[in-house]
Design an enzyme around this catalytic site. Sequence first.
Site, PDB file in Angstrom:
ATOM      1  N   PRO A 115      68.998   7.267  38.779  1.00 35.95           N
ATOM      2  CA  PRO A 115      70.397   8.172  38.703  1.00 35.95           C
ATOM      3  C   PRO A 115      70.909   8.037  40.345  1.00 35.95           C
ATOM      4  O   PRO A 115      70.590   8.826  40.407  1.00 35.95           O
ATOM      5  CB  PRO A 115      70.713   8.472  37.364  1.00 35.95           C
ATOM      6  N   CYS A 249      72.670  15.442  31.594  1.00 39.69           N
ATOM      7  CA  CYS A 249      73.041  15.551  30.680  1.00 39.69           C
ATOM      8  C   CYS A 249      73.043  16.219  29.499  1.00 39.69           C
ATOM      9  O   CYS A 249      72.824  15.845  28.955  1.00 39.69           O
ATOM     10  CB  CYS A 249      72.347  13.932  30.468  1.00 39.69           C
ATOM     11  N   LEU A 418      64.946  12.342  29.377  1.00 39.75           N
ATOM     12  CA  LEU A 418      64.888  13.232  28.352  1.00 39.75           C
ATOM     13  C   LEU A 418      65.146  11.757  27.184  1.00 39.75           C
ATOM     14  O   LEU A 418      66.147  11.670  27.036  1.00 39.75           O
ATOM     15  CB  LEU A 418      66.125  14.274  27.856  1.00 39.75           C
TER      16      LEU A 418
END
Length: 491
Positions: A115, A249, A418
């Site tokens: 990302p 996040c 995660l």
Amino acid sequence: MLDRDLESIQAVRDIMKRAKVAAQALAKCSQQQIDCICAEIAQAGAAQAEALAKLAAEETGFGRWEDKVLKNLLGSTMTWDACKDMKTVGLLHEDNAAGLWEIGVPVGIVAALIPSTNPTSTTLYKAIISLKAGNAVVISPHPGAKRSILAAVEIITAAATRAGAPEHAVQAIKLTTMEATNALMTHRDTGVILATGGEAMVRAAYSSGNPAIGVGPGNGPAFVEKSANIPTAVQHIIASKTFDNGTICASEQSVVVESAAAQQVETEFKAQGGHFLSESESEQLGKLLLRPNGTINPQVVGKSALKVAEMAGISVPANTRVLLSRQEDVSPRNPYAREKLCPVLAWYVRPDWESACLCCMDLLHNEGVGHTMVIHSQNQAVIREFALQKPVSRLLVNTPAALGGVGATTSLAPALTLGCGAIGGSATSDNVTPMHLMDVRRVAWGTKELSALRADAPAPAQTLGSPPKLDITPEQVAEITRKVMQRLGQI
């Protein structure tokens, strides 16, 4: 001459040919050889942590380079320290008494999608855990962070070569297109996809026909219960939400408080740099946060609270660190009830911890179910109830969520992928480690005689009460068993 899309697909096919040869060579390496390669990469990543952090911040415009240094250390040395003693090659476990061996088997090639929010740190992390499991890895950069990701890949490949890794053990797609990423994910030689990023990309990974481990958006609430150490709780929330300007996040997206403690928590936020928006300011900022198509505006990602306020045309004190908006509604149309990768928090007040519990669940089901949330409390009974009920894979207690979720301030495995569990559409609920990127072959000896399975053998003692009655007679069971035994005797 091929157009860009077709050229990128051909480039991926060429990369995969080379990766397959490298994977075959890695599969023959010893545990010591694999570990030397990973250790060298971790050291090289740590040595260049600051340079990579500055490059990522400059290229993407997201976050603070000072915080990205810590991310790069988490993706390199902290990741390696956590997995260096894992046995991943050859005979993993031997139980001769039970007649069972376990053997580590690499998946072959890991397709690692990176990302733009955590580009260099995720590249380091995914390279290390892929190689530790004995796999080759192909990096697919986000176009918005391509330069910094490729710089990290260059550091990784140089380190791997120094340590004796096979050529092309680590490669990256340089001609980045959606078609190239799709070709990588759907390639028949892809062993597993590690997808970290937007929800659409994660769904595409799971639809590829290849095994995938994907992580979508988070939307974790922070519940401040009345027994909490409130100054410390607020300090943790602000430190977490401002770390790299909220681009992790796992970071908090909402604050949920009991009415009995709401005034004290609000006062503490104001003392530590929290600015509570007026109703008109909240409406103004909300228009900036959410685009007409219902997605969060990427322009605000990784920007400071002051910059976000400026972009929204709102005047705030110069010492403002986070922006808070008083909210009641939880819905996809409410930008404050969604994931906001910047220092903006929703503020919900509920009359008691039970209703606060329901509010947290509403927020999670609105977005980010299965991911992460945090509770600040000294009440073990309340913490236990939250643990039993919350649809998350990580319930963090009395710690900054951004750093706790990735394993920096908790005993969770250091990770930048995660898992969100089945409820979150993920293949795992774990922080992803090398153990998720390998198969285990089991060698099992016959240790039980067929006679022990005969219908007339003594029944084992019942320790859990009488079994339920079945719609089948003992005579029928005996006849079925006799036929099975007869067939086994003929094999």
